[in-house]
Scaffold this motif. Sequence first.
Motif, mmCIF file in Angstrom:
data_model
loop_
_atom_site.group_PDB
_atom_site.id
_atom_site.type_symbol
_atom_site.label_atom_id
_atom_site.label_comp_id
_atom_site.label_asym_id
_atom_site.label_seq_id
_atom_site.Cartn_x
_atom_site.Cartn_y
_atom_site.Cartn_z
ATOM 1 N N GLN A 215 -13.886 -1.278 4.525
ATOM 2 C CA GLN A 215 -14.394 -0.464 5.384
ATOM 3 C C GLN A 215 -14.854 -0.955 6.637
ATOM 4 O O GLN A 215 -15.877 -2.121 6.668
ATOM 5 C CB GLN A 215 -15.629 0.188 4.555
ATOM 6 C CG GLN A 215 -16.248 1.186 5.457
ATOM 7 C CD GLN A 215 -17.405 1.795 4.828
ATOM 8 O OE1 GLN A 215 -17.473 2.132 3.529
ATOM 9 N NE2 GLN A 215 -18.747 1.952 5.116
ATOM 10 N N ILE A 216 -14.359 -0.436 7.721
ATOM 11 C CA ILE A 216 -14.883 -1.205 9.161
ATOM 12 C C ILE A 216 -15.867 -0.101 9.709
ATOM 13 O O ILE A 216 -15.565 0.969 9.670
ATOM 14 C CB ILE A 216 -13.859 -1.228 10.107
ATOM 15 C CG1 ILE A 216 -12.592 -2.307 9.414
ATOM 16 C CG2 ILE A 216 -13.926 -1.718 11.185
ATOM 17 C CD1 ILE A 216 -11.288 -2.270 9.954
ATOM 18 N N ALA B 9 -11.971 6.431 16.357
ATOM 19 C CA ALA B 9 -11.853 6.632 14.768
ATOM 20 C C ALA B 9 -10.532 7.503 14.524
ATOM 21 O O ALA B 9 -9.949 7.072 13.451
ATOM 22 C CB ALA B 9 -13.022 7.331 14.440
ATOM 23 N N GLU B 10 -10.154 8.304 15.384
ATOM 24 C CA GLU B 10 -8.917 9.126 15.001
ATOM 25 C C GLU B 10 -7.767 8.385 15.190
ATOM 26 O O GLU B 10 -6.988 8.502 14.351
ATOM 27 C CB GLU B 10 -8.997 10.280 16.272
ATOM 28 C CG GLU B 10 -7.745 11.220 15.742
ATOM 29 C CD GLU B 10 -7.941 11.729 14.459
ATOM 30 O OE1 GLU B 10 -6.822 12.097 13.913
ATOM 31 O OE2 GLU B 10 -9.020 12.406 14.006
ATOM 32 N N SER B 11 -7.730 7.467 15.979
ATOM 33 C CA SER B 11 -6.587 6.499 16.333
ATOM 34 C C SER B 11 -6.155 5.509 15.035
ATOM 35 O O SER B 11 -5.269 5.029 14.828
ATOM 36 C CB SER B 11 -6.730 5.780 17.529
ATOM 37 O OG SER B 11 -7.786 4.632 17.503
ATOM 38 N N HIS B 12 -7.167 5.535 14.052
ATOM 39 C CA HIS B 12 -7.211 4.609 13.106
ATOM 40 C C HIS B 12 -7.061 5.173 11.596
ATOM 41 O O HIS B 12 -7.034 4.782 10.584
ATOM 42 C CB HIS B 12 -8.349 3.413 13.066
ATOM 43 C CG HIS B 12 -8.268 2.676 14.047
ATOM 44 N ND1 HIS B 12 -7.556 1.119 13.823
ATOM 45 C CD2 HIS B 12 -8.822 2.247 15.265
ATOM 46 C CE1 HIS B 12 -7.784 0.603 15.162
ATOM 47 N NE2 HIS B 12 -8.492 1.339 15.926
ATOM 48 N N ARG B 13 -6.904 6.585 11.964
ATOM 49 C CA ARG B 13 -6.643 7.357 10.587
ATOM 50 C C ARG B 13 -5.419 7.012 9.970
ATOM 51 O O ARG B 13 -4.510 6.833 10.475
ATOM 52 C CB ARG B 13 -6.692 8.883 10.756
ATOM 53 C CG ARG B 13 -8.375 9.134 11.462
ATOM 54 C CD ARG B 13 -8.673 10.679 11.013
ATOM 55 N NE ARG B 13 -10.034 11.030 11.810
ATOM 56 C CZ ARG B 13 -11.180 10.665 11.455
ATOM 57 N NH1 ARG B 13 -11.346 9.870 10.444
ATOM 58 N NH2 ARG B 13 -12.336 10.966 12.164
ATOM 59 N N GLY B 14 -5.521 7.436 8.450
ATOM 60 C CA GLY B 14 -3.922 6.948 7.801
ATOM 61 C C GLY B 14 -3.716 5.342 7.644
ATOM 62 O O GLY B 14 -2.533 5.225 7.166
ATOM 63 N N LYS B 15 -4.625 4.553 7.983
ATOM 64 C CA LYS B 15 -4.458 3.189 7.719
ATOM 65 C C LYS B 15 -4.850 2.849 6.327
ATOM 66 O O LYS B 15 -5.418 3.787 5.471
ATOM 67 C CB LYS B 15 -5.137 2.360 8.645
ATOM 68 C CG LYS B 15 -5.113 2.670 10.158
ATOM 69 C CD LYS B 15 -3.733 2.261 10.664
ATOM 70 C CE LYS B 15 -3.205 2.447 12.118
ATOM 71 N NZ LYS B 15 -2.181 2.097 12.676
ATOM 72 N N LEU C 174 -6.996 -7.890 10.254
ATOM 73 C CA LEU C 174 -7.065 -8.671 8.939
ATOM 74 C C LEU C 174 -7.218 -7.518 7.961
ATOM 75 O O LEU C 174 -6.730 -7.865 6.735
ATOM 76 C CB LEU C 174 -8.484 -9.420 9.147
ATOM 77 C CG LEU C 174 -9.054 -10.194 7.779
ATOM 78 C CD1 LEU C 174 -8.201 -11.194 7.739
ATOM 79 C CD2 LEU C 174 -10.532 -10.646 8.253
ATOM 80 N N ALA C 175 -8.002 -6.642 8.192
ATOM 81 C CA ALA C 175 -8.240 -5.575 7.291
ATOM 82 C C ALA C 175 -6.809 -4.985 6.703
ATOM 83 O O ALA C 175 -6.780 -4.544 5.404
ATOM 84 C CB ALA C 175 -8.912 -4.250 7.755
ATOM 85 N N SER C 176 -5.774 -4.709 7.706
ATOM 86 C CA SER C 176 -4.368 -4.363 7.085
ATOM 87 C C SER C 176 -3.801 -5.218 6.161
ATOM 88 O O SER C 176 -2.878 -4.814 5.298
ATOM 89 C CB SER C 176 -3.641 -4.122 8.484
ATOM 90 O OG SER C 176 -3.334 -5.379 8.832
ATOM 91 N N ARG C 177 -4.117 -6.641 6.155
ATOM 92 C CA ARG C 177 -3.562 -7.448 5.194
ATOM 93 C C ARG C 177 -4.531 -7.527 3.811
ATOM 94 O O ARG C 177 -3.796 -8.069 2.692
ATOM 95 C CB ARG C 177 -3.663 -8.907 5.626
ATOM 96 C CG ARG C 177 -2.834 -9.017 7.201
ATOM 97 C CD ARG C 177 -3.411 -10.445 7.824
ATOM 98 N NE ARG C 177 -2.913 -11.491 6.803
ATOM 99 C CZ ARG C 177 -3.463 -12.738 7.026
ATOM 100 N NH1 ARG C 177 -4.360 -12.900 7.992
ATOM 101 N NH2 ARG C 177 -2.870 -13.886 6.022
#
Length: 283
Positions: A32-33, A80-86, A24-27
């Motif tokens: 901030q999650i 947290a690291e796996s979602h960096r750059g989003k 949802l956030a990507s859309r």
Amino acid sequence: MTKVLVPYDFSEEAQNALDFTTALASRLDNVQIEVLHVLEVPSNTGFGTMGGGEMMPEIENQIFFVELAERRKQQMEELAESHRGKNYSLKTKIELGNAFKGITKSILNENPDLVVMGSKGSSGLEEVLIGSNTEKIVRTAKCPVVTIKTAVNPKDLKKIVFASDFRQNSAEIAARLKRLQHLFDAEVYLVIINTPSNFEETRESLSRIKRFVKEFDLKNVKAEIYNSTSEESGIIQFAEDIDADLIAMATNGRTGFLHLITGSIAEDVVNHAKRPVWTLRVE
């Protein structure tokens, strides 16, 4: 900025909730999650048994807890690291203590716009005595809560059921329902459940829904009356019959003795529905 809190206990249901939130956030823009893991502190008497059936000694208990805490810390850092750059930000946090109290404290301190929680549901004696943490959060949270049980892609939420008796129309509920509809570009079914103990003629029920639609200028909605033995089963059955993607409800947030006597329809639906459920507490 839209802030979303996701309680996370490393279960499949919690992962489904997190996946839903990030999708949802990507859309959207500027989301901030916060992913919160509450690590429950074991009692001094030990929290498990060993092979011989004896209680785990306190020192082994403490060593196990320290190792678990370190492992959870590393897992949360990796998450947290796996979602960096989003196009959204994601941060993780670990609290020690009781899960319900930890989540409630975070809601009060962080003031999120939305809580997304995984839920297994509960039944039988567990439901009667204590219910689930999710159910208690639904009852007490001051922001909307979405409960997720299975993997759900937010882009697929095109049919929303909003169940109410429409006797006390709330401008806040109507405004949030319209935003929810806009967020998913969905059709909304406004439904009243007609039960034997609270029967009324269809004409009267429909007139209240029509007033609600006119008062708050709702679009792309359908008015429905559904007969069932109880409000809870009727909401779930109606959602199943029309193959709805999301159930939306308001809850009055009753607690204590009154809650035990009367229960809460929204909490029962959260417990038993297979579909995602959006709830908002109203006073």
